[in-house]
Design an enzyme around this catalytic site. Structure first.
Site, mmCIF file in Angstrom:
data_model
loop_
_atom_site.group_PDB
_atom_site.id
_atom_site.type_symbol
_atom_site.label_atom_id
_atom_site.label_comp_id
_atom_site.label_asym_id
_atom_site.label_seq_id
_atom_site.Cartn_x
_atom_site.Cartn_y
_atom_site.Cartn_z
ATOM 1 N N TYR A 26 -45.101 -1.859 8.138
ATOM 2 C CA TYR A 26 -44.407 -2.291 9.282
ATOM 3 C C TYR A 26 -44.283 -1.419 10.081
ATOM 4 C CZ TYR A 26 -40.024 -1.733 7.204
ATOM 5 O OH TYR A 26 -38.895 -0.828 6.579
ATOM 6 N N GLY A 27 -44.239 0.039 9.392
ATOM 7 C CA GLY A 27 -43.702 0.277 10.845
ATOM 8 C C GLY A 27 -44.811 1.999 10.877
ATOM 9 N N THR A 28 -44.165 2.848 10.979
ATOM 10 C CA THR A 28 -45.242 4.227 11.097
ATOM 11 C C THR A 28 -46.296 5.188 10.086
ATOM 12 O OG1 THR A 28 -43.637 6.193 9.442
ATOM 13 C CG2 THR A 28 -42.755 5.549 12.042
ATOM 14 N N LEU A 29 -46.483 3.939 8.882
ATOM 15 C CA LEU A 29 -47.888 3.847 7.796
ATOM 16 C C LEU A 29 -48.473 3.047 8.649
ATOM 17 C CD1 LEU A 29 -45.697 3.701 4.971
ATOM 18 C CD2 LEU A 29 -47.052 5.658 5.776
ATOM 19 N N GLU A 101 -41.036 7.280 1.327
ATOM 20 C CA GLU A 101 -39.776 6.626 1.605
ATOM 21 C C GLU A 101 -38.361 7.029 0.913
ATOM 22 O OE1 GLU A 101 -40.388 4.973 4.201
ATOM 23 O OE2 GLU A 101 -42.538 4.321 4.230
HETATM 24 C C1 LIG Z 1 -42.553 9.107 9.971
HETATM 25 O O1 LIG Z 1 -43.366 9.384 11.674
HETATM 26 C C2 LIG Z 1 -42.303 9.584 12.563
HETATM 27 C C3 LIG Z 1 -42.855 10.092 13.482
HETATM 28 O O2 LIG Z 1 -42.836 8.947 14.264
HETATM 29 C C4 LIG Z 1 -41.089 10.476 11.957
HETATM 30 O O3 LIG Z 1 -40.012 10.473 12.526
HETATM 31 C C5 LIG Z 1 -40.794 10.226 10.731
HETATM 32 O O4 LIG Z 1 -39.490 10.594 9.862
HETATM 33 C C6 LIG Z 1 -41.924 10.339 8.897
HETATM 34 N N1 LIG Z 1 -41.471 9.040 8.369
HETATM 35 C C7 LIG Z 1 -40.969 8.208 7.940
HETATM 36 C C8 LIG Z 1 -40.727 8.272 6.332
HETATM 37 O O5 LIG Z 1 -40.803 7.102 8.466
#
Ligand SMILES: *[C@@H]1O[C@H](CO)[C@@H](O)[C@H](O)[C@H]1NC(C)=O
Ligand SMILES: *[C@@H]1O[C@H](CO)[C@@H](O)[C@H](O)[C@H]1NC(C)=O
Ligand SMILES: *[C@@H]1O[C@H](CO)[C@@H](O)[C@H](O)[C@H]1NC(C)=O
Length: 162
Positions: A26-29, A101
């Site tokens: 749901y997020g940065t992935l 994660e």
């Molecule tokens: C994913 O990307 C962001 C950059 O937007 C970063 O700050 C973050 O630590 C990264 N890792 C995770 C596990 O979300």
């Protein structure tokens, strides 16, 4: 030894399936978000994308810390029904995601119910539009009510100003 090899061969022919898991991100992935490419590297190609989906229950999706990191809080019934993507991953990719994660320290992996919004493709793993599917998701178990004071979102986009 010979018997073992023959047995292994038979198992491989009869059950060629390797275990696979459904994971909701749901997020940065998500596609187009900053860490999607890490999942591609770990999958050694494109991860198997099955569908866009939405949580059946409401959950608070909040942006934690000054680094703009999204957290789905494990507090069902609050916030919104959250949008994301379902992937079909093998053990290697699941292990990668656990590490990425920082599970269980930073995020915890639980099972969540999802409503499939828009399936993709016609393959045998395709999920039906409108069906309910269980998948793993990385959530934050909160220990402190301060988390619940934050604004909640129904969808994360790193490019949106919050
Ligand atoms: C994913 O990307 C962001 C950059 O937007 C970063 O700050 C973050 O630590 C990264 N890792 C995770 C596990 O979300
Ligand atoms: C998972 O898939 C990748 C390729 O996408 C492969 O390199 C890896 O060995 C697979 N892992 C398992 C446990 O099958
Ligand atoms: C699934 O539902 C969405 C609307 O939620 C629709 O746009 C899409 O075309 C549907 N896809 C299929 C394969 O039926």
């Amino acid at each position: 030894m010979k018997g073992f090899i023959i047995l292994a061969f038979i198992i491989n022919v009869v059950c060629p399936e390797v275990p696979k898991y459904h994971v909701f991100v749901y997020g940065t992935l998500k596609k187009g978000q900053p860490n999607y490419s890490k999942m591609e590297v770990a999958a050694n190609g494109q991860p198997e994308f099955l569908a866009y989906a939405r949580t059946v229950e409401r959950y608070p999706l909040v942006i934690g810390t000054q680094y703009n990191i999204p957290f789905l809080l494990n507090v069902p019934g609050m916030g919104h029904r959250v949008y994301g993507e379902i992937y079909h991953v093998n053990q290697t990719l699941l292990d990668f995601l656990d590490k990425f994660e920082e599970c269980p320290k930073w995020y915890q992996r639980i099972k969540i119910k999802l409503e499939v919004q828009d399936r993709v493709g016609e393959g045998k793993n395709t999920l039906k539009n409108g069906s309910i599917k269980e998948a793993f998701v990385y959530v934050k178990t909160i220990t402190d009510d301060e988390w619940l004071q934050k604004p909640t979102y129904e969808s994360y986009d790193t490019n949106a100003e919050v």
